[in-house]
Design a protein around this motif. Structure first.
Motif, mmCIF file in Angstrom:
data_model
loop_
_atom_site.group_PDB
_atom_site.id
_atom_site.type_symbol
_atom_site.label_atom_id
_atom_site.label_comp_id
_atom_site.label_asym_id
_atom_site.label_seq_id
_atom_site.Cartn_x
_atom_site.Cartn_y
_atom_site.Cartn_z
ATOM 1 N N ALA A 183 -4.101 11.824 0.619
ATOM 2 C CA ALA A 183 -4.265 11.784 -0.566
ATOM 3 C C ALA A 183 -2.894 11.785 -1.398
ATOM 4 C CB ALA A 183 -4.629 12.999 -0.896
ATOM 5 N N SER A 184 -1.872 12.259 -0.698
ATOM 6 C CA SER A 184 -0.326 12.382 -1.006
ATOM 7 C C SER A 184 0.056 10.556 -0.917
ATOM 8 C CB SER A 184 0.433 13.251 -0.345
ATOM 9 O OG SER A 184 0.203 14.728 -0.421
ATOM 10 N N GLU A 185 -0.090 10.195 0.111
ATOM 11 C CA GLU A 185 0.500 8.715 0.344
ATOM 12 C C GLU A 185 -0.276 7.826 -0.782
ATOM 13 O OE1 GLU A 185 2.874 7.729 2.253
ATOM 14 O OE2 GLU A 185 3.510 9.663 2.363
ATOM 15 N N SER A 186 -1.669 8.086 -0.734
ATOM 16 C CA SER A 186 -2.274 7.058 -1.777
ATOM 17 C C SER A 186 -1.952 7.173 -3.391
ATOM 18 C CB SER A 186 -3.708 7.368 -1.590
ATOM 19 O OG SER A 186 -4.356 7.024 -0.390
ATOM 20 N N LEU A 187 -1.651 8.686 -3.691
ATOM 21 C CA LEU A 187 -1.239 8.811 -4.977
ATOM 22 C C LEU A 187 0.238 8.043 -5.262
ATOM 23 C CD1 LEU A 187 -2.516 12.338 -5.625
ATOM 24 C CD2 LEU A 187 -3.212 10.339 -6.716
ATOM 25 N N HIS A 188 0.850 8.171 -4.157
ATOM 26 C CA HIS A 188 2.401 7.704 -4.557
ATOM 27 C C HIS A 188 2.251 6.114 -4.630
ATOM 28 C CE1 HIS A 188 6.248 6.027 -2.732
ATOM 29 N NE2 HIS A 188 6.831 6.703 -3.783
ATOM 30 N N LEU A 189 1.510 5.480 -3.641
ATOM 31 C CA LEU A 189 1.283 4.055 -3.978
ATOM 32 C C LEU A 189 0.674 3.553 -5.222
ATOM 33 C CD1 LEU A 189 1.549 1.449 -2.337
ATOM 34 C CD2 LEU A 189 -0.606 1.792 -1.252
ATOM 35 N N ALA A 190 -0.145 4.447 -5.830
ATOM 36 C CA ALA A 190 -0.750 4.073 -7.089
ATOM 37 C C ALA A 190 0.219 4.589 -8.253
ATOM 38 C CB ALA A 190 -2.089 4.910 -7.076
ATOM 39 N N GLY A 191 1.105 5.200 -7.868
ATOM 40 C CA GLY A 191 2.044 5.525 -9.217
ATOM 41 C C GLY A 191 1.407 6.704 -9.768
ATOM 42 N N ILE A 192 0.718 7.810 -9.368
ATOM 43 C CA ILE A 192 -0.177 8.551 -9.992
ATOM 44 C C ILE A 192 0.591 9.947 -9.769
ATOM 45 C CG2 ILE A 192 -2.111 9.867 -10.586
ATOM 46 C CD1 ILE A 192 -3.484 7.031 -10.246
ATOM 47 N N ASN A 193 0.986 10.760 -10.465
ATOM 48 C CA ASN A 193 1.509 12.278 -10.323
ATOM 49 C C ASN A 193 0.303 13.100 -9.857
ATOM 50 O OD1 ASN A 193 2.281 14.946 -10.612
ATOM 51 N ND2 ASN A 193 4.166 14.153 -11.754
ATOM 52 N N PRO A 194 0.395 13.964 -8.718
ATOM 53 C CA PRO A 194 -0.749 14.584 -8.050
ATOM 54 C C PRO A 194 -1.159 15.687 -9.239
ATOM 55 C CG PRO A 194 1.365 15.032 -7.090
ATOM 56 C CD PRO A 194 1.610 13.881 -7.856
ATOM 57 N N ASN A 215 -5.709 0.516 0.941
ATOM 58 C CA ASN A 215 -4.861 0.216 1.772
ATOM 59 C C ASN A 215 -4.098 1.000 2.510
ATOM 60 O OD1 ASN A 215 -1.646 -0.176 1.613
ATOM 61 N ND2 ASN A 215 -2.234 -2.259 1.007
ATOM 62 N N THR A 216 -3.803 2.204 2.002
ATOM 63 C CA THR A 216 -3.397 3.366 2.753
ATOM 64 C C THR A 216 -4.180 3.758 4.140
ATOM 65 O OG1 THR A 216 -2.240 4.191 0.756
ATOM 66 C CG2 THR A 216 -2.304 5.691 2.981
ATOM 67 N N LEU A 217 -5.412 3.812 3.997
ATOM 68 C CA LEU A 217 -6.423 4.143 5.229
ATOM 69 C C LEU A 217 -6.109 3.061 6.112
ATOM 70 C CD1 LEU A 217 -9.254 5.796 3.263
ATOM 71 C CD2 LEU A 217 -7.454 7.084 4.511
ATOM 72 N N GLN A 218 -6.414 1.730 5.615
ATOM 73 C CA GLN A 218 -6.277 0.643 6.611
ATOM 74 C C GLN A 218 -5.080 0.544 7.430
ATOM 75 O OE1 GLN A 218 -7.311 -2.425 3.840
ATOM 76 N NE2 GLN A 218 -9.481 -2.370 4.356
ATOM 77 N N ARG A 219 -4.091 0.787 6.776
ATOM 78 C CA ARG A 219 -2.585 0.797 7.256
ATOM 79 C C ARG A 219 -2.585 1.693 8.370
ATOM 80 N NH1 ARG A 219 1.536 1.709 4.619
ATOM 81 N NH2 ARG A 219 0.194 2.437 2.686
ATOM 82 N N ALA A 220 -3.036 3.091 8.127
ATOM 83 C CA ALA A 220 -3.130 4.095 9.008
ATOM 84 C C ALA A 220 -3.858 4.030 10.034
ATOM 85 C CB ALA A 220 -3.355 5.535 8.011
ATOM 86 N N ILE A 221 -5.021 3.233 9.917
ATOM 87 C CA ILE A 221 -5.888 2.899 11.086
ATOM 88 C C ILE A 221 -5.214 1.733 11.852
ATOM 89 C CG2 ILE A 221 -8.045 1.928 11.815
ATOM 90 C CD1 ILE A 221 -9.177 3.152 9.175
ATOM 91 N N GLU A 222 -4.689 1.027 11.426
ATOM 92 C CA GLU A 222 -3.918 0.022 12.300
ATOM 93 C C GLU A 222 -2.810 0.560 12.981
ATOM 94 O OE1 GLU A 222 -2.587 -2.930 9.553
ATOM 95 O OE2 GLU A 222 -4.454 -3.720 9.071
ATOM 96 N N ALA A 223 -2.188 1.873 12.399
ATOM 97 C CA ALA A 223 -1.378 2.452 13.401
ATOM 98 C C ALA A 223 -1.609 3.667 14.348
ATOM 99 C CB ALA A 223 -0.006 2.969 12.375
ATOM 100 N N GLY A 224 -3.158 3.729 14.446
ATOM 101 C CA GLY A 224 -3.600 4.846 15.259
ATOM 102 C C GLY A 224 -3.487 5.961 14.462
ATOM 103 N N GLY A 225 -3.306 6.198 13.216
ATOM 104 C CA GLY A 225 -3.377 7.432 12.606
ATOM 105 C C GLY A 225 -2.163 8.143 12.645
#
Length: 281
Positions: A183-194, A215-225
């Motif tokens: 949630a934190s990483e996705s909000l940063h990527l989208a430029g939205i204040n939590p 995008n964030t979840l797909q990259r995290a899966i590729e990195a093994g979490g």
């Protein structure tokens, strides 16, 4: 707690080992984990073949050819360890810092084993109901990687909400599988204040947020979490997405995106949120 990318990584490793194999036994080493073990759980899978290992949010579902399905949730510290060779391998447990006393469920096949180890016992192993449902799955929102999840769907569900967008993303009834990290990483990527009220976010920004989540979840899966404390893959390997964090667990460090402000940390409903005030509005 493992979030969607970690659970998906474990699911893939589990599927590679047990799909197509037949259960020999399920050994229950205690009567409960988070909840009491369901009667007959130890016998239900004997002799049945695993047809598919699926996932719903943070839950894994093992489907059997006899129409029964097992439900697994890792909780805070649960792990699935694969391979009959590690069951008595003291060196493996030492290297992984695993206490075999917490091996609560052992699923064995003719030439393989799956061990459920959980020191804090917030996870669970259960059966789905005869109709394929379960009360823990009944009210989950859509999968964030599914086509139905997009900015328009968010706009419909968040309309008039006065709750912060960060808190809403953690609501599994809104969307399944997202936790504090993503949630934190996705909000940063989208430029939205939590802290922004979810109902005050315009549709174009919600469209960007849905894409940022995907995008964030797909990259995290590729990195093994992400491995911060307990999480490891089924063969003991850590995840590596923590090395790509832009905001999570980086309070006081300079923002990597704008280079204008330090990452801030606040508490929202008892959970830590990380963000850059310069990037996120």
């Amino acid at each position: 707690m493992p979030e969607l990318p970690e659970v998906e990584t474990v699911r893939r490793g589990l599927a590679d080992l047990i799909e197509g194999r037949s259960f020999k036994s399920i050994q229950l080493n205690r009567k409960d984990i988070r909840f009491p073990m369901r009667d007959g759980l130890g016998d239900v899978a004997r002799g049945q073949t695993v047809t598919h290992v699926g996932r719903r949010g943070k839950y894994m579902i093992i489907e059997l050819d006899g129409a029964k399905r097992l439900l697994i949730h890792l909780g805070m510290s649960g792990r699935l360890i694969l391979g009959a060779d590690v069951m008595a391998d003291e060196l493996f447990y030492q290297k992984q810092q695993i206490n075999p006393r917490h091996n609560h469920v052992i699923m064995t096949f003719n030439d393989a084993a799956v061990i459920y180890n959980d020191p804090r016992r917030f996870g669970m192993v259960d059966l789905l109901d005869p109709d394929g449902g379960h009360y823990l799955l009944a009210h989950l929102g859509p999968e964030p990687l599914a086509n139905e999840f997009d900015g328009h769907w968010l706009a419909q569900r968040l309309r008039f909400s006065k709750t912060s967008i960060k808190e809403k993303l953690l609501d599994q009834n809104l969307v399944a599988g997202i936790g504090n990290i993503y949630a934190s990483e996705s909000l940063h990527l989208a430029g939205i204040n939590p802290k922004r009220k979810a109902g005050n976010i315009a549709l174009p920004r919600l469209v960007n947020l849905a894409e940022a989540i995907r995008n964030t979840l797909q990259r995290a899966i590729e990195a093994g979490g992400s491995s911060l404390k307990d999480y490891r893959g089924v063969r003991g390997a850590p995840g590596y997405f923590q090395h790509q964090f832009n905001v999570y667990d980086r309070a006081g460090e300079m923002c990597r995106s704008c280079g204008k402000d330090n990452i801030r940390k606040i508490q929202q409903s008892g959970r830590a949120s990380y963000y850059c005030a310069a990037c996120q509005r």
